[in-house]
Scaffold this active site. Sequence first.
Site, PDB file in Angstrom:
ATOM      1  N   GLU A 173      39.824  40.933  41.744  1.00 36.40           N
ATOM      2  CA  GLU A 173      39.303  42.308  41.784  1.00 36.40           C
ATOM      3  C   GLU A 173      37.816  42.313  42.142  1.00 36.40           C
ATOM      4  O   GLU A 173      36.997  42.908  41.420  1.00 36.40           O
ATOM      5  CB  GLU A 173      39.591  43.044  40.460  1.00 36.40           C
ATOM      6  CG  GLU A 173      41.069  43.224  40.221  1.00 36.40           C
ATOM      7  CD  GLU A 173      41.432  44.251  39.147  1.00 36.40           C
ATOM      8  OE1 GLU A 173      40.546  44.734  38.439  1.00 36.40           O
ATOM      9  OE2 GLU A 173      42.641  44.566  39.037  1.00 36.40           O
ATOM     10  N   GLU A 298      49.153  41.339  39.894  1.00 35.63           N
ATOM     11  CA  GLU A 298      49.085  42.113  38.646  1.00 35.63           C
ATOM     12  C   GLU A 298      49.898  43.382  38.839  1.00 35.63           C
ATOM     13  O   GLU A 298      49.626  44.163  39.756  1.00 35.63           O
ATOM     14  CB  GLU A 298      47.637  42.481  38.280  1.00 35.63           C
ATOM     15  CG  GLU A 298      46.841  41.297  37.781  1.00 35.63           C
ATOM     16  CD  GLU A 298      45.453  41.667  37.271  1.00 35.63           C
ATOM     17  OE1 GLU A 298      45.282  42.788  36.758  1.00 35.63           O
ATOM     18  OE2 GLU A 298      44.550  40.819  37.403  1.00 35.63           O
TER      19      GLU A 298
HETATM   20  O1  AHR Z   1      45.389  42.932  33.261  1.00 35.28           O
HETATM   21  C1  AHR Z   1      44.243  43.517  32.716  1.00 35.28           C
HETATM   22  C2  AHR Z   1      43.124  43.659  33.745  1.00 35.28           C
HETATM   23  O2  AHR Z   1      43.528  44.541  34.731  1.00 35.28           O
HETATM   24  C3  AHR Z   1      42.767  42.414  34.495  1.00 35.28           C
HETATM   25  O3  AHR Z   1      41.882  41.601  33.819  1.00 35.28           O
HETATM   26  C4  AHR Z   1      42.115  42.970  35.736  1.00 35.28           C
HETATM   27  O4  AHR Z   1      42.240  42.125  36.838  1.00 35.28           O
HETATM   28  C5  AHR Z   1      42.812  44.306  35.922  1.00 35.28           C
HETATM   29  O5  AHR Z   1      41.906  45.335  36.118  1.00 35.28           O
END
Ligand code: AHR
Length: 502
Positions: A173, A298
């Site tokens: 990110e 994710e």
């Molecule tokens: O999964 C929780 C958070 O969500 C992670 O650390 C981040 O990459 C995303 O914003």
Amino acid sequence: MEKYLINPNQKISRISKDIYGHFSEHLGRCIYEGLYVGEDSDIPNVNGMRTDVVQALRDMGLPVLRWPGGCFADEYHWKDGVGPKETRKRILNTHWGRVVEDNSFGTHEFFELCRQLGCDAYINGNVGSGTVREMNEWVEYMTFDGTSPMAQLRRDNGREEPWVVTYFGVGNENWGCGGNMDPEYYGCLFKQYETYIRNYDPDHRIYRIACGPNEEDYHWTDRVMDKVKHKANGLSLHYYTDIWDHETRSKKSATEFTPLQYDMTLAQAYRIDGIITRHIEVMNRHDRQHRVDLIVDEWGTWYEVEPGTNPGFLYQQNTMRDAMVAALTLNIFNKHSDRIRMANIAQTVNVLQSVALTEGEKMLLTPTYYVFKMFREHQNNTLLGSFITTSVRDIPDCKDASGRGTKPLPQLIESASIDENGTIWATVVNTSADQEAQVACQVADTAVKDVKAEILTGSTGDFNTFDAPNYVKTVAFTDYKVTADGFTATLPPCSVTRFEIK
Ligand code: AHR
């Protein structure tokens, strides 16, 4: 009666086992307590890894694990987590709960966990606050077999053989918690950092993953692809399913929701299909040979934390609604398996859409766990052409405070694959909270001899508790009839059914 056609003559793509991957971060009670309790714990463990959780994850078929973050990855300095535990640095976990991170779980412990799980390793490196040298040395530490300072340090720390790093993420990110960068700037950094990720093993190339977009940020995909297309093997996408209370500006409860909020959650999850398609279109403008895969590293539901728990720990319960999100999403990933090489649900244990929850020595398996276990049969199979007729409803858009926009939600969402023995596996989700579905399945050019089926079903808000850990679980499904070339079935509302067709 809805018509379901499966075509074994149309073999589309291999479903990478890693689509069924998971993500575990130094966040709340995911690593500490959820996976790792330490060698001296009273909770049964092997080398510090809790045996109940490891056994459950093995049974579920966890193929690959991403670590150490997340946002945590871009503040993680790997040398803090190697060497004698007594001398490891105690640092502040600034992102997640501002708690002390004692670094007792580090590189050696992660690979020990992967060994016990029998899974591949996906390491996420630090671009946001780490150096090129630090990343270069970590890769040398983990993977070099010869004589070098980092290989020697690894041996001094008790590990003779190098490990295999299957996937390496260059930052996380970086448009946000990983440094708030512009895409062009990140793209240049990716090329710089990636240069120093050496392949020490002549028989194994480390698969490099560039930080990709959040949700619908097609601009990020376009600009980053322009820079990384010749160097990256994969581009990551993050997509969370969350619905908002626009008045209180907060997320909603994991367990208490209205029928409309149930529909909104599923419609929000279903949006990922179109989002994947559009990101792939943007990628293709830069990459006609389709060299760069899409990695959804994710995804999952994100609700308000359980009442009374640390807001920075992201601990949430998991209901049948989450099982539906998991099942429809995995069916979508299967359908895109020509381009999706890996996906990692967030985050394994005790954080966000977990497959297991723990409380001291107790553990429970969530409805999402049972979906992954049912779907494991798709791993490494060949995706078949398949189509199901279904009604589609327009659901109010949860992101639009005015309530004007709508999003489509099909009642039935499916995918089908064939394994190396010729057995067909079909997974069908009935998203409706209250309508059953009559389905007539035909397998083209096939004399069907035998069908077996399993189902996960219940009321939308059903979940397991530590007092009643087996309230929701998979059972045999019998409400179907085998026909000459398929079957007919009545699928209950809010259900996931897996058919095994021979
Ligand atoms: O999964 C929780 C958070 O969500 C992670 O650390 C981040 O990459 C995303 O914003």
